[in-house]
Design a protein around this motif. Sequence first.
Motif, PDB file in Angstrom:
ATOM      1  N   LEU A 137      -6.581  -1.305  -1.240  1.00 29.70           N
ATOM      2  CA  LEU A 137      -6.065  -0.033  -0.727  1.00 29.70           C
ATOM      3  C   LEU A 137      -5.372   0.768  -1.819  1.00 29.70           C
ATOM      4  N   ASN A 138      -4.642   0.089  -2.681  1.00 27.83           N
ATOM      5  CA  ASN A 138      -3.963   0.791  -3.778  1.00 27.83           C
ATOM      6  C   ASN A 138      -4.947   1.439  -4.738  1.00 27.83           C
ATOM      7  N   GLU A 139      -6.162   0.918  -4.804  1.00 26.49           N
ATOM      8  CA  GLU A 139      -7.181   1.477  -5.692  1.00 26.49           C
ATOM      9  C   GLU A 139      -8.109   2.463  -4.982  1.00 26.49           C
ATOM     10  N   SER A 140      -7.930   2.644  -3.694  1.00 23.96           N
ATOM     11  CA  SER A 140      -8.824   3.521  -2.925  1.00 23.96           C
ATOM     12  C   SER A 140      -8.378   4.974  -3.015  1.00 23.96           C
ATOM     13  N   ASP A 141      -9.158   5.849  -2.399  1.00 25.85           N
ATOM     14  CA  ASP A 141      -8.826   7.271  -2.409  1.00 25.85           C
ATOM     15  C   ASP A 141      -8.001   7.700  -1.198  1.00 25.85           C
ATOM     16  N   ILE A 142      -7.566   6.756  -0.376  1.00 21.93           N
ATOM     17  CA  ILE A 142      -6.760   7.106   0.799  1.00 21.93           C
ATOM     18  C   ILE A 142      -5.491   7.847   0.378  1.00 21.93           C
ATOM     19  N   ALA A 143      -4.910   7.427  -0.723  1.00 21.64           N
ATOM     20  CA  ALA A 143      -3.670   8.058  -1.188  1.00 21.64           C
ATOM     21  C   ALA A 143      -3.849   9.543  -1.484  1.00 21.64           C
ATOM     22  N   LEU A 144      -5.053   9.961  -1.805  1.00 19.02           N
ATOM     23  CA  LEU A 144      -5.298  11.368  -2.112  1.00 19.02           C
ATOM     24  C   LEU A 144      -5.132  12.266  -0.890  1.00 19.02           C
ATOM     25  N   TYR A 145      -5.404  11.744   0.294  1.00 16.53           N
ATOM     26  CA  TYR A 145      -5.331  12.543   1.519  1.00 16.53           C
ATOM     27  C   TYR A 145      -3.894  12.824   1.946  1.00 16.53           C
ATOM     28  N   ASP A 146      -3.044  11.823   1.785  1.00 18.94           N
ATOM     29  CA  ASP A 146      -1.651  11.950   2.211  1.00 18.94           C
ATOM     30  C   ASP A 146      -0.791  11.078   1.298  1.00 18.94           C
ATOM     31  N   PRO A 147      -0.556  11.523   0.072  1.00 16.42           N
ATOM     32  CA  PRO A 147       0.146  10.687  -0.900  1.00 16.42           C
ATOM     33  C   PRO A 147       1.513  10.197  -0.421  1.00 16.42           C
ATOM     34  N   GLU A 148       2.272  11.082   0.208  1.00 17.18           N
ATOM     35  CA  GLU A 148       3.608  10.702   0.650  1.00 17.18           C
ATOM     36  C   GLU A 148       3.547   9.681   1.784  1.00 17.18           C
ATOM     37  N   GLY A 149       2.717   9.929   2.773  1.00 13.71           N
ATOM     38  CA  GLY A 149       2.578   9.005   3.896  1.00 13.71           C
ATOM     39  C   GLY A 149       2.020   7.656   3.456  1.00 13.71           C
ATOM     40  N   PHE A 150       1.022   7.703   2.581  1.00 16.08           N
ATOM     41  CA  PHE A 150       0.416   6.471   2.067  1.00 16.08           C
ATOM     42  C   PHE A 150       1.457   5.645   1.318  1.00 16.08           C
ATOM     43  N   ALA A 151       2.225   6.294   0.459  1.00 15.02           N
ATOM     44  CA  ALA A 151       3.228   5.596  -0.338  1.00 15.02           C
ATOM     45  C   ALA A 151       4.269   4.912   0.536  1.00 15.02           C
ATOM     46  N   LYS A 152       4.690   5.581   1.616  1.00 16.74           N
ATOM     47  CA  LYS A 152       5.690   5.001   2.515  1.00 16.74           C
ATOM     48  C   LYS A 152       5.162   3.742   3.193  1.00 16.74           C
ATOM     49  N   ILE A 153       3.915   3.772   3.615  1.00 11.90           N
ATOM     50  CA  ILE A 153       3.355   2.630   4.341  1.00 11.90           C
ATOM     51  C   ILE A 153       2.928   1.513   3.393  1.00 11.90           C
ATOM     52  N   ILE A 154       2.250   1.834   2.318  1.00  7.35           N
ATOM     53  CA  ILE A 154       1.691   0.795   1.451  1.00  7.35           C
ATOM     54  C   ILE A 154       2.781   0.032   0.705  1.00  7.35           C
ATOM     55  N   LYS A 155       3.908   0.687   0.421  1.00  7.23           N
ATOM     56  CA  LYS A 155       4.978  -0.028  -0.293  1.00  7.23           C
ATOM     57  C   LYS A 155       5.565  -1.143   0.565  1.00  7.23           C
ATOM     58  N   ASN A 156       5.421  -1.035   1.866  1.00  5.63           N
ATOM     59  CA  ASN A 156       5.937  -2.061   2.771  1.00  5.63           C
ATOM     60  C   ASN A 156       4.856  -3.025   3.263  1.00  5.63           C
ATOM     61  N   ALA A 157       3.650  -2.892   2.729  1.00  6.13           N
ATOM     62  CA  ALA A 157       2.571  -3.795   3.143  1.00  6.13           C
ATOM     63  C   ALA A 157       3.016  -5.229   2.921  1.00  6.13           C
ATOM     64  N   GLU A 158       2.693  -6.077   3.901  1.00  2.55           N
ATOM     65  CA  GLU A 158       3.218  -7.432   3.869  1.00  2.55           C
ATOM     66  C   GLU A 158       2.220  -8.427   4.438  1.00  2.55           C
ATOM     67  N   VAL A 159       2.109  -9.551   3.775  1.00  6.95           N
ATOM     68  CA  VAL A 159       1.342 -10.674   4.297  1.00  6.95           C
ATOM     69  C   VAL A 159       2.364 -11.630   4.894  1.00  6.95           C
ATOM     70  N   TYR A 160       2.144 -11.992   6.133  1.00 14.21           N
ATOM     71  CA  TYR A 160       3.116 -12.747   6.927  1.00 14.21           C
ATOM     72  C   TYR A 160       2.372 -13.873   7.609  1.00 14.21           C
ATOM     73  N   SER A 161       2.989 -15.042   7.711  1.00 16.69           N
ATOM     74  CA  SER A 161       2.316 -16.139   8.403  1.00 16.69           C
ATOM     75  C   SER A 161       3.273 -16.862   9.342  1.00 16.69           C
ATOM     76  N   VAL A 162       2.693 -17.382  10.398  1.00 20.19           N
ATOM     77  CA  VAL A 162       3.397 -18.228  11.354  1.00 20.19           C
ATOM     78  C   VAL A 162       2.428 -19.353  11.691  1.00 20.19           C
ATOM     79  N   GLU A 163       2.821 -20.571  11.320  1.00 21.04           N
ATOM     80  CA  GLU A 163       1.975 -21.749  11.534  1.00 21.04           C
ATOM     81  C   GLU A 163       0.563 -21.501  10.999  1.00 21.04           C
ATOM     82  N   ASN A 164      -0.445 -21.525  11.861  1.00 19.93           N
ATOM     83  CA  ASN A 164      -1.834 -21.343  11.410  1.00 19.93           C
ATOM     84  C   ASN A 164      -2.333 -19.904  11.590  1.00 19.93           C
ATOM     85  N   TYR A 165      -1.427 -18.954  11.719  1.00 20.14           N
ATOM     86  CA  TYR A 165      -1.772 -17.537  11.816  1.00 20.14           C
ATOM     87  C   TYR A 165      -1.360 -16.824  10.535  1.00 20.14           C
ATOM     88  N   VAL A 166      -2.223 -15.957  10.033  1.00 21.00           N
ATOM     89  CA  VAL A 166      -1.898 -15.126   8.877  1.00 21.00           C
ATOM     90  C   VAL A 166      -2.091 -13.673   9.300  1.00 21.00           C
TER      91      VAL A 166
END
Length: 178
Positions: free
Chosen positions: A128-157
């Motif tokens: 996503l960081n290398e895609s062109d999505i950021a070009l459409y809404d740089p401010e909105g993209f930056a707010k969401i992507i900076k908080n992107a998170e991989v989270y796990s609980v037991e056998n769920y990712v």
Amino acid sequence: ITVFAFASCGEEKNNDNTDTTVEETKIIDAAPLDIMDAIVAAYPDIPEYKKLYINGVDDLDDGYLDPEYAGFLYKGEFDTLAELSMVDSYAIRLPNGKSAFEIHIMKLIDKKDVDAVKAVMQARIGQLNESDIALYDPEGFAKIIKNAEVYSVENYVFLLITSDNDIAKSAIKTALGM
């Protein structure tokens, strides 16, 4: 289907007033689509989705995730994503158009594969960081992507690319009965 349990301990007094430990077991076994529904319901202004991929559908049905497209989605290569063989079931919600709001849920066959699937989810953030999505809404993209998170609980990712991942985590815990 793999089922995992959480155990919590509490103390009880025997008739002779000595302490004993009592284990309570709670089974965690929820379908990714049910968890997805709980997460989506928790966001009042969630963006529309363009695609919802779920397991168990035929290759001609809506919601089918082609293994080669999965390779492209997570690693940027149209090649079979080997880590899909580690997954029992999944639900992946991709955004419509110019939004980066995504939710990925993978229920694994074996908890030992959590790290491998987490690495694939991290690769998605890189894609996503290398895609062109950021070009459409740089401010909105930056707010969401900076908080992107991989989270796990037991056998769920989970891959959470949301406006507030704590909302998603709370919905996940509720859906898993935690």
